[in-house]
Design a protein around this motif. Structure first.
Motif, PDB file in Angstrom:
ATOM      1  N   TYR A  84      67.539 -50.990  28.541  1.00 31.59           N
ATOM      2  CA  TYR A  84      68.776 -50.251  28.811  1.00 31.59           C
ATOM      3  C   TYR A  84      69.971 -51.185  28.914  1.00 31.59           C
ATOM      4  O   TYR A  84      70.992 -50.998  28.246  1.00 31.59           O
ATOM      5  CB  TYR A  84      68.628 -49.434  30.100  1.00 31.59           C
ATOM      6  CG  TYR A  84      69.921 -48.803  30.557  1.00 31.59           C
ATOM      7  CD1 TYR A  84      70.525 -47.794  29.823  1.00 31.59           C
ATOM      8  CD2 TYR A  84      70.547 -49.234  31.733  1.00 31.59           C
ATOM      9  CE1 TYR A  84      71.723 -47.225  30.240  1.00 31.59           C
ATOM     10  CE2 TYR A  84      71.736 -48.658  32.153  1.00 31.59           C
ATOM     11  CZ  TYR A  84      72.315 -47.663  31.407  1.00 31.59           C
ATOM     12  OH  TYR A  84      73.502 -47.096  31.820  1.00 31.59           O
ATOM     13  N   ASN A 104      78.788 -44.255  27.365  1.00 31.01           N
ATOM     14  CA  ASN A 104      77.521 -44.373  28.089  1.00 31.01           C
ATOM     15  C   ASN A 104      77.351 -43.250  29.114  1.00 31.01           C
ATOM     16  O   ASN A 104      76.226 -42.882  29.471  1.00 31.01           O
ATOM     17  CB  ASN A 104      77.463 -45.740  28.789  1.00 31.01           C
ATOM     18  CG  ASN A 104      76.320 -45.852  29.778  1.00 31.01           C
ATOM     19  OD1 ASN A 104      76.540 -45.824  30.985  1.00 31.01           O
ATOM     20  ND2 ASN A 104      75.108 -45.956  29.280  1.00 31.01           N
ATOM     21  N   TRP A 107      74.974 -39.645  29.516  1.00 33.81           N
ATOM     22  CA  TRP A 107      73.537 -39.574  29.803  1.00 33.81           C
ATOM     23  C   TRP A 107      73.098 -38.274  30.478  1.00 33.81           C
ATOM     24  O   TRP A 107      71.965 -37.830  30.239  1.00 33.81           O
ATOM     25  CB  TRP A 107      73.099 -40.792  30.621  1.00 33.81           C
ATOM     26  CG  TRP A 107      73.617 -40.867  32.019  1.00 33.81           C
ATOM     27  CD1 TRP A 107      74.700 -41.561  32.459  1.00 33.81           C
ATOM     28  CD2 TRP A 107      73.062 -40.233  33.176  1.00 33.81           C
ATOM     29  NE1 TRP A 107      74.873 -41.388  33.793  1.00 33.81           N
ATOM     30  CE2 TRP A 107      73.878 -40.579  34.261  1.00 33.81           C
ATOM     31  CE3 TRP A 107      71.961 -39.399  33.385  1.00 33.81           C
ATOM     32  CZ2 TRP A 107      73.634 -40.125  35.552  1.00 33.81           C
ATOM     33  CZ3 TRP A 107      71.716 -38.936  34.670  1.00 33.81           C
ATOM     34  CH2 TRP A 107      72.540 -39.294  35.734  1.00 33.81           C
ATOM     35  N   THR A 110      72.398 -36.027  27.636  1.00 32.31           N
ATOM     36  CA  THR A 110      71.233 -36.555  26.913  1.00 32.31           C
ATOM     37  C   THR A 110      69.955 -36.232  27.670  1.00 32.31           C
ATOM     38  O   THR A 110      68.925 -35.901  27.072  1.00 32.31           O
ATOM     39  CB  THR A 110      71.362 -38.079  26.747  1.00 32.31           C
ATOM     40  OG1 THR A 110      72.620 -38.397  26.157  1.00 32.31           O
ATOM     41  CG2 THR A 110      70.253 -38.618  25.856  1.00 32.31           C
ATOM     42  N   THR A 162      76.244 -45.075  23.012  1.00 29.86           N
ATOM     43  CA  THR A 162      75.667 -43.738  23.151  1.00 29.86           C
ATOM     44  C   THR A 162      74.135 -43.814  23.208  1.00 29.86           C
ATOM     45  O   THR A 162      73.496 -43.049  23.931  1.00 29.86           O
ATOM     46  CB  THR A 162      76.100 -42.820  22.004  1.00 29.86           C
ATOM     47  OG1 THR A 162      75.794 -43.458  20.743  1.00 29.86           O
ATOM     48  CG2 THR A 162      77.592 -42.543  22.067  1.00 29.86           C
ATOM     49  N   SER A 165      72.441 -44.266  26.570  1.00 30.39           N
ATOM     50  CA  SER A 165      72.246 -43.068  27.397  1.00 30.39           C
ATOM     51  C   SER A 165      70.878 -42.434  27.133  1.00 30.39           C
ATOM     52  O   SER A 165      70.288 -41.820  28.027  1.00 30.39           O
ATOM     53  CB  SER A 165      73.363 -42.052  27.123  1.00 30.39           C
ATOM     54  OG  SER A 165      73.240 -41.485  25.824  1.00 30.39           O
ATOM     55  N   TRP A 168      68.353 -44.520  29.118  1.00 30.19           N
ATOM     56  CA  TRP A 168      68.442 -44.213  30.538  1.00 30.19           C
ATOM     57  C   TRP A 168      67.803 -42.856  30.845  1.00 30.19           C
ATOM     58  O   TRP A 168      67.103 -42.702  31.848  1.00 30.19           O
ATOM     59  CB  TRP A 168      69.893 -44.216  30.995  1.00 30.19           C
ATOM     60  CG  TRP A 168      70.033 -43.856  32.443  1.00 30.19           C
ATOM     61  CD1 TRP A 168      70.466 -42.681  32.970  1.00 30.19           C
ATOM     62  CD2 TRP A 168      69.693 -44.682  33.570  1.00 30.19           C
ATOM     63  NE1 TRP A 168      70.425 -42.720  34.340  1.00 30.19           N
ATOM     64  CE2 TRP A 168      69.955 -43.935  34.735  1.00 30.19           C
ATOM     65  CE3 TRP A 168      69.186 -45.984  33.685  1.00 30.19           C
ATOM     66  CZ2 TRP A 168      69.735 -44.440  36.008  1.00 30.19           C
ATOM     67  CZ3 TRP A 168      68.969 -46.491  34.957  1.00 30.19           C
ATOM     68  CH2 TRP A 168      69.246 -45.719  36.098  1.00 30.19           C
TER      69      TRP A 168
END
Length: 289
Positions: A84, A104, A107, A110, A162, A165, A168
């Protein structure tokens, strides 16, 4: 001080510290490469978690863990901190901090999308709308407002920011299934993550002696992006009557980050960055309703 006030205090401190992270990443990368910065930051965090475990008299929990627990930590440690932050730091080394930070920050959306195949959750029409709004913000930021021209400022940097994310979100999904003490689990993740990072650093940049500025930056990131700040956030969640009382404060982070970036890095903040950030945060808030 009553519990809720202590919760707000801990959460507010965590938000302030996290708001400095983007500037700290960008400045520290001037003095160290990605893997060196990640290694020294990870080691700092590992030490902080270990001290917390010792002071909390939780060392016995390490002895009670099984081989499967250690294997799980090796996998989770590969995802975070290694993969990450390696991807995220690389994005910061390419993009302006004001672009990498909000990209970022998608997330949470996502996470919702990945929960469909990985956790079998159903997607709602509101989630679809929130996703479109968030990615409209991504387009505004990554094209600097030139959406019709569809020309990204740096496709590699945008993909990394991107893409981080996604890493994570995957880490969070698998970490939720981990029933161990949170700090003990995170400590072991960082032990393995630091080891993987060290090997990567040897392969990429060798054993160069880092500059004092680089070490200070890594120590700051390890302390206030990861170690101490995570403990503050965990304390806030435990003290708060409901998690909603404190988690809403997290949406202040990207806006405070932009303010600090403009002074500390410094970068002139573009109108497209602010516009895109409002789209991203708005989409996340819509999904949370």
């Amino acid at each position: 001080m009553e519990k809720q006030k202590k919760a707000y205090l801990c959460a507010s401190l965590a938000v302030v510290f996290w708001s400095t992270s983007a500037s700290a990443f960008k400045i520290s990368l001037r003095y160290m490469d990605v893997f060196a910065l990640l290694f020294y930051a990870s080691v700092t965090s590992t030490v902080i978690f270990f001290v917390y475990i010792v002071l909390g008299r939780k060392l016995y929990l390490l002895k009670a863990l099984s081989k499967e627990d250690y294997l799980r930590s090796a996998l989770l440690g590969f995802l975070n901190p290694f993969l990450y932050y390696a991807v995220l730091f690389k994005a910061y080394s390419i993009l302006p901090a004001q672009e990498a930070q909000p990209l970022n920050f998608i997330w949470p959306i996502t996470l919702v999308l990945l929960s469909i195949p990985l956790l079998g959750q159903k997607i709602k029409p509101r989630d679809i709308l929130a996703t479109f709004i968030c990615f409209a913000g991504v387009l505004v930021i990554s094209t600097r407002g030139d959406i019709l021209g569809f020309r990204f400022t740096d496709p590699t940097g945008v993909s990394l920011a991107t893409g981080s994310s996604i890493i994570w979100a995957i880490f969070w999904i698998y970490n939720v299934k981990d029933k161990r003490d949170e700090v003990v689990g995170l400590f072991l993740n960082f032990v393995f993550g630091s080891a993987i990072t060290f090997m990567s650093m040897l392969l990429v940049s060798g054993t160069r002696i880092p500059s004092l500025n680089g070490l200070l930056g890594a120590a700051y990131i390890g302390s206030f992006e990861l170690g101490i700040t995570f403990l503050l956030w965990l304390k806030a969640l435990k003290l708060s009557k409901t998690t909603a009382h404190v988690t809403s404060l997290i949406y202040l982070v990207p806006f405070l980050s932009l303010l600090l970036i403009s002074f500390a890095v410094p970068e002139p903040i573009l109108a497209s960055t602010i516009t895109g950030l409002f789209f991203i945060v708005g989409g996340i808030l819509l999904q949370k309703l």
